[in-house]
Design an enzyme around this catalytic site. Sequence first.
Site, PDB file in Angstrom:
ATOM      1  N   GLU A  40       0.819  -1.213   0.000  1.00 27.85           N
ATOM      2  CA  GLU A  40       0.000   0.000   0.000  1.00 27.85           C
ATOM      3  C   GLU A  40       0.854   1.266   0.000  1.00 27.85           C
ATOM      4  OE1 GLU A  40      -2.948   0.233  -0.789  1.00 27.85           O
ATOM      5  OE2 GLU A  40      -3.585  -1.849  -0.619  1.00 27.85           O
ATOM      6  N   TYR A 123      -6.371   6.686   3.845  1.00 27.23           N
ATOM      7  CA  TYR A 123      -6.506   5.632   2.834  1.00 27.23           C
ATOM      8  C   TYR A 123      -5.773   4.367   3.251  1.00 27.23           C
ATOM      9  CZ  TYR A 123      -5.353   2.540  -0.880  1.00 27.23           C
ATOM     10  OH  TYR A 123      -5.149   1.382  -1.571  1.00 27.23           O
ATOM     11  N   ASP A 141      -9.193   5.783  -2.431  1.00 29.83           N
ATOM     12  CA  ASP A 141      -8.122   6.376  -3.213  1.00 29.83           C
ATOM     13  C   ASP A 141      -8.730   7.047  -4.452  1.00 29.83           C
ATOM     14  OD1 ASP A 141      -8.817   4.314  -4.881  1.00 29.83           O
ATOM     15  OD2 ASP A 141      -6.767   3.629  -5.241  1.00 29.83           O
TER      16      ASP A 141
END
Length: 405
Positions: A40, A123, A141
Site C-alpha cells: 500500500e 486511505y 483512493d
Amino acid sequence: MEQNDIKTFFSTELLGWYRLIKRDLPWRMNRDPYRVWVSEIMLQQTRVDTVIPYYNQFMSRFPTVTALAEAPETEVLKSWEGLGYYSRARNLQAGAREVKERYGGIVPDDKASVAGLKGVGPYTSGAIMSIAFNRPEPAVDGNVMRVLSRYFCLEDDIAKPSTRVGIEKLAVSLIPEGAAGDFNQALMELGALVCTPKSPSCLPCPVMEHCAARLSGRETELPIKTKAKPPRAEFRTAAIVMGSGEQEGKILVRQRPETGLLAQMWELPHLLLPPDKAKLLADTAPKEQGELAEMISRMLESDTSMLIRPRSWFTDADHIFSHIHWKMRFYLADLGEEAGALEAAAASAGKGNALVAAESTAEYAADARAGQAEASSIYRWIGKEDMETLPFPNLFLRILKQFWA
DNA sequence: AAAACGGGGCT
DNA sequence: AGCCCAGTTTT
C-alpha cells in the site's frame, strides 16, 4: 428502483466480478499485514506495473517487520531508488521500528494503532485494516473516488479534502457483510481496469446498468477535479568533478539534507541560479557560458576548499517533479593546475572573484542557506561501483550512467 | 485549504 | 510536448 437497491446491486455485482477476474498480484499471495502494508505504501501515487519489481525485491531483502526495522537506512533508500516520494521509504522504516518496539514486531489488528504509524494516512489505514484484517473500513483512493463519483453521479470536486470524507461515508455503507477486503480491492480493481480516467469501458462493466453517469451519458465528464498548477521552472548548473591522484577515476558527489526534496539522497553538486542568470542559461549556447561554469566552481570551492576548474559542457537535462521543473546544465570539471578555457571566458566576460550576486528571491536565498548549512561534511569521492550502494534520484543516475558509459 | 513531495505512462 | 495520475505530511 430505490436507492438502497441500487447500492446493494452495486456491492453484490462488483464483489462477484472481482472474485472472478482479480489479478494475481504479488501482495495478494496471502494476507500478511506486513506484505499488505508495504504494497500500500509503494502503491501511493504509483502504478501497479511500476511497483511489482520493486515490491518483489523489497520483500526478499526485508521479508519481515523486524528485518526492515533492523536494516541500515541507506539500504532501504537504495531499494526505493527510482520509485520516488522517498519519504515513503523512511516513514515505512520508522513505522517498522515502531511496530517492532511497541507491538513486538506484529502489526496490530487495531485501527488507531495502524493509523498512528508514520506514513499511514486515512486511505492506507483503511486498506490495511480491510485487506489484512477484513475490518469494515473504507479505503478511498483516486480510483474509488472516480468510480463512486460516476456510479452515483456525484459532482463534488474530488481535489477537495472534504469530498474524500464524504465519499468515505458512502464507501462504508457499501461494504458487504464480512467482505471488506475483497470489496475495497474490487472498487480499486474496477477503477484500474474498467472505470478508467480517460475512456471508461462501460460495456464490460459489471455495474453499468445502474451507473448514474452512464445513464445520463456523462461518464467522461466525471469526476469533477480542479487541475493542478504547472510546475515552476528552476535553472541549475551542475558539475561533474573528476578527481586526480588519489581520487583518479572518481567523481565528487554529495548527500542532500535530512528533510525536503529528495531528502538524504545523493546527487551531483549543483547550484540554483538567480532569475537574472537563469535567462542566460535559457538563451545562450552552453559553451559560451563561462560565467555559469564559474559560478558552480566558486560554490564548490567555498563548500569543499578545493580548486575546481570547469573544462567543458557535458549535457543539459530537464527533470520535472510534480511542483518544480529543473532545467539543468552539467559541466565537466577537474582539479587541474591551469585555468580552463571556460574560466578564461568568464574572466573576459568581466567577472572577477566576487561571490555570486546577492539573492534576488526568497526561494534562492533559502536554497543557498540549505546548501551552505550542509556544506563540506557531505561531499564524497565515488567510483563507478559506488553507484550500486548509494541511493541517487533517477535524474542523477541517468547522468552518472551516461558519464561512465 | 494549499503546498510540498517523484517519477512514469499515455496521447 | 503536453497532459494525466493523487496519498501523506507540512505549512
